[in-house]
Design a protein around this motif. Structure first.
Motif, mmCIF file in Angstrom:
data_model
loop_
_atom_site.group_PDB
_atom_site.id
_atom_site.type_symbol
_atom_site.label_atom_id
_atom_site.label_comp_id
_atom_site.label_asym_id
_atom_site.label_seq_id
_atom_site.Cartn_x
_atom_site.Cartn_y
_atom_site.Cartn_z
ATOM 1 N N ARG A 383 0.639 -1.138 -0.267
ATOM 2 C CA ARG A 383 0.185 -0.168 0.104
ATOM 3 C C ARG A 383 1.208 0.909 0.079
ATOM 4 O O ARG A 383 2.036 1.627 0.556
ATOM 5 C CB ARG A 383 -1.054 0.201 1.427
ATOM 6 C CG ARG A 383 -1.307 -1.274 1.016
ATOM 7 C CD ARG A 383 -2.953 -0.995 0.421
ATOM 8 N NE ARG A 383 -3.761 -1.204 0.538
ATOM 9 C CZ ARG A 383 -4.061 -3.143 0.232
ATOM 10 N NH1 ARG A 383 -3.123 -3.340 -0.048
ATOM 11 N NH2 ARG A 383 -5.289 -3.410 0.591
ATOM 12 N N GLN A 394 -5.078 4.855 8.238
ATOM 13 C CA GLN A 394 -6.011 3.993 7.911
ATOM 14 C C GLN A 394 -5.440 2.780 6.768
ATOM 15 O O GLN A 394 -6.141 1.604 6.699
ATOM 16 C CB GLN A 394 -7.041 4.964 7.485
ATOM 17 C CG GLN A 394 -7.968 4.626 6.719
ATOM 18 C CD GLN A 394 -9.482 5.702 5.832
ATOM 19 O OE1 GLN A 394 -8.783 6.796 5.977
ATOM 20 N NE2 GLN A 394 -10.315 5.473 4.868
ATOM 21 N N ASP A 398 -6.363 -0.924 6.574
ATOM 22 C CA ASP A 398 -6.610 -1.467 5.123
ATOM 23 C C ASP A 398 -5.862 -2.916 4.821
ATOM 24 O O ASP A 398 -6.687 -3.843 4.317
ATOM 25 C CB ASP A 398 -7.319 -0.706 4.479
ATOM 26 C CG ASP A 398 -7.222 -1.097 2.730
ATOM 27 O OD1 ASP A 398 -8.993 -1.572 2.746
ATOM 28 O OD2 ASP A 398 -6.726 -1.792 2.013
ATOM 29 N N SER A 401 -6.511 -5.720 6.833
ATOM 30 C CA SER A 401 -8.028 -6.017 6.840
ATOM 31 C C SER A 401 -7.881 -6.868 6.068
ATOM 32 O O SER A 401 -9.483 -7.464 5.694
ATOM 33 C CB SER A 401 -9.157 -5.262 7.010
ATOM 34 O OG SER A 401 -9.149 -4.184 6.466
ATOM 35 N N SER A 402 -7.403 -6.691 4.250
ATOM 36 C CA SER A 402 -7.590 -6.960 3.050
ATOM 37 C C SER A 402 -7.411 -8.539 2.999
ATOM 38 O O SER A 402 -6.191 -9.267 3.179
ATOM 39 C CB SER A 402 -6.231 -6.723 1.878
ATOM 40 O OG SER A 402 -6.367 -6.734 1.401
#
Length: 570
Positions: A383, A394, A398, A401-402
Motif C-alpha cells: 500500500r 487508515q 486496510d 484487514s485485506s
C-alpha cells in the motif's frame, strides 16, 4: 594467521556432470525475449582480469588464507601508502604455497562512506557495493582490529557497508549455480578471515535464456574485490586482497602485478556525493508488457488459478520499464539518493566488466546465516503511505484487514517455513523453525507491507547452499507452487528478469547474507535504465489495480514526463 579451507559436504542438488564447472572461451547466449538492450562501456576503466574460481577443483584446499592488519592511519592516502609498501614487500618475498588468498587491511581513523569512495574510482570495473538494512541487523556484526603489532587490545567497530573494485578472484558461469560452484567460492573463505567475502548475485531463473543486457552477468556473478573500502561506525578500513592458484594458471607473481595495476588506478581523493540532487526528467518510457498485454496476462493467470483442480494459487508477474532521461543517470549517484529513504532496506550495486550496473534498494531479506543460526522473513502486500498520520493509519488498517493481501502473506510465510523445515534432499535443513504468529507492518518512505520474521537453527553450518537452494525463489517474487508459477512466468513474460528478484548478497567464512533483488534497475550512462517491478496475482486480483501497484512501485508520480526517475519502490 594462516588458515586452511575446511572440508565441504558431499550431497548434490544437481547432476555433477551436467553442472561441472567448465569455461568456454566464447560462451554463446541465445534469447527469444522481445526486450533486449545494447549497452556500451566505452567510458569505463577495466582492472586486470584475474582467475575464475569456478575452474578449480572445488574440493582442493587452498594453501593459505590470511588477513594481515596494519597500524591505523588518519587518511585514505596514508592507507594507500601502507598497502603499497606492504605489497612491494610481498612481491619480493612470495609465500611457499601454490594457492592462497591474503587480505591486507589498514584501519582509517575517520568514517568514510563506502559509496562516496566507490564513486571516486571513476567507474573502475568490476565493482560492487553492499549496505546492510539497518543497525539492528548489524548490531552483532563487529570488526576487530589491533594496532598492527598484535600487542594492543582489539578495537571493535560496527560494519555498515562495503565497496570494492577489481576482482582478486571471480566466480561466473552461464550454467545454474550449483553445489560445486558454492564449494569453489567457499574454498577461498575462512572463519578466521571474516571480511574475505564474495559479493554477487544469482539469476531469478537460471533455466531461462540470457538476453543481451544481462550477458556479462551470466547465471551468477561473484567477486572477492581486489581493493575494498569498509565503512565502519566511526571509522573505515581500506583493504586489498590477492589470490592465486597455479592449478588455474594464475601464479602469485601475476596476482601481485594485477593488484598493483589496479591500485595505480585507485583514487584516495574522496568527496561526498550529493544525496538530494534533482533527478533527471524522463523523456520517454516503454513498458514491457504494455497495459493491453498486461491485462491479457493477468486474466490468463486468473483463469489458471481459478481452474478446477489447478494447483496454482499465486503467480508474480513483472514489468520492465525502459526509461530514457534528459541527462545521464549515474548509477552510484542514484543509489546514494536512494540511501536517504533507504531505512529498513538493503542497497546494492554489482557491475561486471563490459556490463551495465545492477542497482537496488530492497527491503526484502532472503536469509542471514551466522554459524548455526538463520533468519528470514515473509514480506507481501503493498500500500502507499498516507499523506497524514491519520490517513497512514487508515491505509495500514486496510492492509491488515485485506483478505487478498492476507492470502498473499500467508502463502509466503508458510512456504518459507516449510522450505526451512523440509528441504529437497528429503530431510530438514533446520532442527527448529520459529515464526511470529502475528503479522506486522513494515513501513518504508513511500510504501508499506505486511511483514513477519522467521528464525531457525541449522543442522549444520555447511547447510548454507541448501538454504539458498530451498528458499529461492520465494512466493513473494515467483508464486506458489514454485514450479507451476515459474513455468507460467517463463511462458508469459516477454523480457529477461536477469538478476531481478534473484538472490543478491555475499558469502563469508562463517556467515552469509542475501537479499531479494527487487526494487532494482539495470543502469548505464547515456542509455537510461531498465526498471523492474512485480505484483502478486491471486484469486480476486484485478489487472487494473495490479497495474496501479506497478506504477506505485516504479514512479513517484503518475505524470512520468515531469516526474523524477523512478525510486525503485517495487
Amino acid at each position: 594467521m594462516a588458515a586452511t579451507a575446511g572440508r565441504c559436504m558431499n550431497p548434490r542438488f544437481m547432476d555433477p556432470e551436467s553442472m561441472k564447472c567448465t569455461i568456454s572461451s566464447s560462451p554463446s547466449y541465445t534469447s527469444s525475449r522481445q526486450s533486449q538492450v545494447q549497452f556500451s562501456n566505452q567510458r569505463h576503466q577495466f582492472c586486470s582480469l584475474s582467475m575464475n574460481g569456478c575452474q578449480s577443483e572445488p574440493r582442493a584446499p587452498i594453501g593459505t588464507i590470511e588477513t594481515r592488519t596494519f597500524p591505523p592511519v588518519l587518511t585514505p592516502a596514508l592507507a594507500m601508502d601502507s598497502l603499497n609498501s606492504a605489497i612491494s614487500e610481498m612481491k619480493s618475498e612470495p609465500p611457499p604455497f601454490d594457492s592462497g588468498i591474503i587480505r591486507l587491511e589498514v584501519p582509517i581513523q575517520q568514517q568514510i562512506e563506502a559509496i562516496d569512495w566507490l564513486h571516486a574510482q571513476k567507474e573502475l570495473l568490476p565493482r560492487c557495493f553492499f549496505s546492510g538494512r539497518n543497525p539492528s541487523q548489524f548490531s552483532d556484526r563487529f570488526i576487530d582490529y589491533t594496532n598492527g603489532n598484535n600487542r594492543s587490545p582489539s578495537v571493535e567497530h560496527r560494519l555498515i557497508s562495503v565497496a570494492g573494485v577489481g576482482s582478486a578472484v571471480y566466480f561466473h558461469h552461464s550454467h545454474p549455480f550449483s553445489l560445486d560452484d558454492w564449494r569453489s567460492i567457499k574454498r577461498f573463505l575462512s572463519k578466521k578471515c571474516p571480511l574475505i567475502r564474495a559479493y554477487g548475485a544469482i539469476r531469478f531463473d537460471a533455466r531461462a535464456d540470457i538476453s543481451s543486457e544481462w550477458r556479462s552477468f551470466g547465471s551468477f556473478y561473484f567477486i572477492v574485490p581486489q581493493v575494498e573500502l569498509d565503512e565502519l561506525e566511526g571509522s573505515s578500513m581500506l583493504a586489498t586482497t590477492v589470490a592465486w592458484d597455479t592449478a588455474l594458471s594464475w601464479k602469485y607473481g601475476e596476482a601481485i602485478t594485477a593488484l598493483q595495476s589496479t591500485l595505480q588506478q585507485v583514487s584516495s581523493m574522496v568527496t561526498r556525493l550529493q544525496k538530494e540532487v534533482p533527478y533527471p526528467c524522463i523523456l520517454s518510457n516503454n513498458y514491457i508488457p504494455s497495459k493491453v498485454y498486461w491485462d491479457v496476462a493477468v486474466n490468463r493467470s486468473l483463469q489458471m488459478i481459478n481452474r478446477k483442480n489447478s494447483p496454482l494459487i499465486k503467480v508474480v508477474l513483472a514489468r520492465s520499464t525502459r526509461v530514457v532521461t534528459s541527462t545521464d543517470i549515474d548509477p552510484l549517484a542514484w543509489l546514494a539518493c536512494l540511501q536517504v529513504e533507504g531505512g529498513n532496506s538493503y542497497q546494492f550495486c554489482l557491475q561486471p566488466p563490459d556490463a551495465p550496473a545492477f542497482i537496488g534498494n530492497t527491503p526484502e531479506q532472503l536469509f542471514h546465516q551466522k554459524g548455526y543460526d538463520i533468519c528470514s522473513e515473509a514480506l507481501a502486500g503493498t500500500r502507499a503511505r498516507g499523506r497524514s498520520e491519520a490517513m497512514d493509519l487508515q491505509i495500514e488498517n486496510d492492509l491488515l484487514s485485506s483478505a487478498k493481501d492476507h492470502q498473499e502473506f500467508t502463502i509466503v510465510q508458510e512456504c518459507i517455513r516449510r522450505k526451512l523445515e523440509a528441504s529437497n534432499l528429503g530431510y530438514a535443513v533446520c532442527v527448529r523453525v520459529s515464526l511470529e504468529a502475528k503479522k506486522a507492518i513494515r513501513k518504508l518512505p513511500r510504501v508499506q507491507h505486511l511483514y513477519a520474521p522467521l528464525t531457525g537453527r541449522l543442522r549444520s553450518e555447511d547447510d548454507e547452499f541448501k538454504v539458498l537452494s530451498s528458499l529461492h525463489p520465494t512466493p513473494a517474487v515467483c508464486g506458489f507452487p514454485t514450479e507451476e508459477a515459474r513455468i507460467l512466468i517463463a511462458e508469459t513474460e516477454m523480457f529477461d528478469r536477469g538478476m531481478y528478484a534473484g538472490p543478491v548478497g555475499w558469502f563469508g567464512g562463517g556467515e552469509s547474507e542475501f537479499a531479494v533483488g527487487i526494487r532494482s534497475a539495470l543502469v548505464e550512462r547515456g542509455l537510461g535504465a531498465l526498471i523492474y517491478a512485480g505484483t502478486g496475482i491471486v484469486e480476486g486480483s484485478n489487472s487494473s489495480l495490479e497495474w496501479e501497484e506497478l506504477e506505485l512501485k516504479t514512479s513517484q508520480s503518475p505524470r512520468l514526463t515531469k516526474a523524477p526517475v523512478a525510486k525503485l519502490e517495487g
